[in-house]
Design an enzyme around this catalytic site. Sequence first.
Site, PDB file in Angstrom:
ATOM      1  N   TYR A   1       0.779  -1.238   0.000  1.00 12.07           N
ATOM      2  CA  TYR A   1       0.000   0.000   0.000  1.00 12.07           C
ATOM      3  C   TYR A   1       0.809   1.285   0.000  1.00 12.07           C
ATOM      4  CZ  TYR A   1      -4.267  -2.591   0.311  1.00 12.07           C
ATOM      5  OH  TYR A   1      -5.306  -3.425   0.007  1.00 12.07           O
TER       6      TYR A   1
ATOM      7  N   HIS B   1      -4.044   5.283   5.482  1.00 11.53           N
ATOM      8  CA  HIS B   1      -3.936   6.577   4.800  1.00 11.53           C
ATOM      9  C   HIS B   1      -4.723   6.555   3.486  1.00 11.53           C
ATOM     10  CE1 HIS B   1      -1.686   9.742   2.470  1.00 11.53           C
ATOM     11  NE2 HIS B   1      -1.958  10.397   3.589  1.00 11.53           N
TER      12      HIS B   1
ATOM     13  N   ASP C   1      -2.924  12.945   6.602  1.00  6.70           N
ATOM     14  CA  ASP C   1      -1.464  12.979   6.491  1.00  6.70           C
ATOM     15  C   ASP C   1      -0.799  12.971   7.866  1.00  6.70           C
ATOM     16  OD1 ASP C   1      -1.845  13.081   3.765  1.00  6.70           O
ATOM     17  OD2 ASP C   1      -1.097  15.124   3.518  1.00  6.70           O
TER      18      ASP C   1
END
Length: 126
Positions: free
Chosen positions: A30, A50, A92
């Site tokens: 990923y 994320h 983030d």
Amino acid sequence: VEGSLVQFETMIMKLAKRSGFFWYSFYGCYCGWGGHGLPQDPTDRCCFVHDCCYGKVTNCNPKTATYSYTEENDGIVCGGDDPCKKQVCECDRVAAMCFRDNKDTYDSDKYWKLPPQKCQEDPEPC
């Protein structure tokens, strides 16, 4: 590369003390562009989460939206009035903290440039 991807790199440098581009662009199933299969280790799971977080963002493009944040003590505080950009910032921030918190399990010998056939399982839901 523009917008939040540059900001994401800056956050990773600040919190994890390493380059996101060099350490996380080609790691596991990923980390980097795309994502398939099952997360291979805690760092790869950071990237999976994320990706899922970006997938829930609405009303802006998470890869190009420029957000505002401040550095306070050893952390990041997302700010600004735009809810979408703030959500991208939070995605983030959480990922950068996850990278920092899982540096001890990072295994470049095993998961750096993982062959695609290692990422063929059905993905788990976000």
